[in-house]
Design a protein around this motif. Structure first.
Motif, PDB file in Angstrom:
ATOM      1  N   HIS A 229       8.311  49.009  46.514  1.00  0.00           N
ATOM      2  CA  HIS A 229       8.844  48.996  47.878  1.00  0.00           C
ATOM      3  C   HIS A 229      10.350  48.719  47.863  1.00  0.00           C
TER       4      HIS A 229
ATOM      5  N   ASN B 148      11.585  45.116  47.544  1.00  0.00           N
ATOM      6  CA  ASN B 148      11.143  44.335  46.395  1.00  0.00           C
ATOM      7  C   ASN B 148      12.274  43.490  45.807  1.00  0.00           C
TER       8      ASN B 148
ATOM      9  N   ASP C 204       1.899  49.212  47.981  1.00  0.00           N
ATOM     10  CA  ASP C 204       1.745  47.983  48.758  1.00  0.00           C
ATOM     11  C   ASP C 204       3.095  47.311  48.991  1.00  0.00           C
ATOM     12  N   ALA C 205       3.128  46.393  49.947  1.00  0.00           N
ATOM     13  CA  ALA C 205       4.333  45.593  50.186  1.00  0.00           C
ATOM     14  C   ALA C 205       4.407  44.484  49.143  1.00  0.00           C
TER      15      ALA C 205
ATOM     16  N   THR D 296       4.867  40.772  47.675  1.00  0.00           N
ATOM     17  CA  THR D 296       4.298  39.573  48.295  1.00  0.00           C
ATOM     18  C   THR D 296       4.670  38.319  47.523  1.00  0.00           C
TER      19      THR D 296
ATOM     20  N   ARG E 247       0.072  33.894  51.656  1.00  0.00           N
ATOM     21  CA  ARG E 247       0.949  34.956  51.186  1.00  0.00           C
ATOM     22  C   ARG E 247       2.040  35.242  52.225  1.00  0.00           C
ATOM     23  N   TYR E 248       3.195  35.593  51.716  1.00  0.00           N
ATOM     24  CA  TYR E 248       4.310  36.011  52.564  1.00  0.00           C
ATOM     25  C   TYR E 248       4.716  37.431  52.181  1.00  0.00           C
ATOM     26  N   GLN E 249       4.725  38.316  53.154  1.00  0.00           N
ATOM     27  CA  GLN E 249       5.264  39.652  52.949  1.00  0.00           C
ATOM     28  C   GLN E 249       6.602  39.693  53.686  1.00  0.00           C
TER      29      GLN E 249
ATOM     30  N   VAL F  54      -1.760  35.520  55.724  1.00  0.00           N
ATOM     31  CA  VAL F  54      -0.600  36.294  55.297  1.00  0.00           C
ATOM     32  C   VAL F  54       0.398  36.326  56.447  1.00  0.00           C
TER      33      VAL F  54
ATOM     34  N   ILE G 204       3.702  38.154  57.865  1.00  0.00           N
ATOM     35  CA  ILE G 204       4.395  39.433  57.708  1.00  0.00           C
ATOM     36  C   ILE G 204       5.664  39.439  58.548  1.00  0.00           C
TER      37      ILE G 204
ATOM     38  N   PHE H  19       9.322  44.695  57.167  1.00  0.00           N
ATOM     39  CA  PHE H  19       8.246  45.647  56.917  1.00  0.00           C
ATOM     40  C   PHE H  19       7.772  46.261  58.239  1.00  0.00           C
TER      41      PHE H  19
END
Length: 253
Positions: free
Chosen positions: A29, A32, A60-61, A63, A71-73, A146, A148, A153
Motif C-alpha cells: 500500500h 506503508n 491489504d492495508a 497495520t 490494530r491500527y490501520q 481495529v 481505521i 485509507f
C-alpha cells in the motif's frame, strides 16, 4: 511527527514497566512507508517498545498491532495519538478506566466480536470513542478492535460507506455514529444470535483454531450461517482451508 507528539511519546519511558512488542504488518500500500517511519521512530523514542515486522497481503492495508487484539490501520497522529499511547500503557499495566460492573458483563461475551472504529486526526469526538472501546479488547480475548484512519485509507471508508466520524461498527452489522454507549455495545455482543455473526468474526474463530466450535454452532442452529459462504469463498487460501475443515466436520457429524 511534531515536537509535542515526540514529548507525549517519550512519557512512556517513565510509564512502561516491561518491554512491549508492537507488530507492523507491511504491504504494498502507498501508505506503508508512513507506518514504517512512525513505528521506527516510536521504538527509538521509547526503549521498552520492540518493533516486530511481518509481511501481509499486498492488497491489504498496512497495520500496526498492539498485542493480538488491537490494530491500527493508519499512523496515529493529532487527536489519535494519545488514545494509542494509552493503549500501549494499559497493555503493560492492565489498568483501565472500565467500571467493575462493565468488567463483569464483559465476561459474558463468549462469541467472537470485531469492532471497527473509523476516525480522523482532527476529529475532537473520535478520541473519546477510541478510549471507550479499546479496553474491551484488552479485557476479553473474544473481542478484536481495529482503528481505521479515514484520511489515510479513504478506500476503506468508501467500502463501508462511512459518511461521518467517529463511526463504530460491530461485526459489519450494528453501527453507531457520533457518541457511543459502551453498555449498549457490550449488551449486543452478549446477546447476539450466532447465526448472525459476520464473516470477520467467523474468520476470527478459524484463525484461533476453533473450526470444530464453529461447526458445532451451526449444527446447534441447524443451518449454515449466511456469512460462512463469504468465508468459504474468501480470496485468502488459509481462510478457505479453515472453512473446508468446518465443512468436513459438518459432514462427519
Amino acid at each position: 511527527m511534531t515536537a509535542n507528539e515526540e514529548k507525549l511519546i517519550r512519557r512512556l519511558n517513565t510509564i512502561l514497566s516491561k518491554p512491549i512488542n508492537i507488530t507492523l504488518i507491511e504491504t504494498e500500500h502507498k501508505n506503508n512507508e508512513a507506518l514504517i517511519a512512525f513505528c521506527e521512530k516510536l521504538s527509538q523514542l521509547v526503549q521498552k517498545i520492540q518493533l516486530i515486522k511481518e509481511s501481509g497481503d499486498d492488497h491489504d492495508a498496512p497495520t500496526i498491532g498492539i498485542g493480538s487484539r488491537i490494530r491500527y490501520q493508519g499512523v496515529p497522529t493529532g487527536t489519535e495519538l494519545e488514545p494509542f499511547l494509552e493503549a500501549l500503557a494499559f497493555s503493560d499495566s492492565g489498568l483501565t478506566h472500565i467500571s467493575e460492573s462493565l468488567k463483569n458483563r464483559l465476561h459474558k461475551v463468549e462469541l467472537p466480536a470485531v469492532l471497527s472504529i473509523y476516525v480522523a486526526p482532527q476529529c475532537k469526538f473520535c478520541p473519546q470513542v477510541v478510549r471507550q472501546v479499546l479496553p474491551l479488547s484488552h479485557l476479553n480475548k473474544n473481542i478484536q478492535t481495529v482503528v481505521i484512519d479515514c484520511t489515510q485509507f479513504p478506500e476503506l471508508m468508501k467500502e463501508k460507506k462511512i459518511r461521518a466520524v467517529p463511526t463504530l461498527i460491530l461485526d459489519d452489522q450494528f453501527r453507531w455514529t457520533g457518541s457511543v454507549e459502551v453498555d449498549e455495545v457490550v449488551g449486543l455482543m452478549i446477546d447476539r444470535d450466532p447465526s448472525l455473526l459476520g464473516a470477520s468474526s467467523l474468520e476470527m474463530i478459524l484463525k484461533n483454531g476453533n473450526a470444530a466450535q464453529l461447526a458445532g454452532m451451526m449444527l446447534e442452529k441447524d443451518q449454515i450461517f449466511p456469512a460462512f459462504y463469504d468465508v468459504l469463498t474468501h480470496p485468502k487460501w488459509p481462510v478457505r482451508l479453515g472453512a473446508m475443515v468446518v465443512m468436513e466436520e459438518l459432514i462427519d457429524k
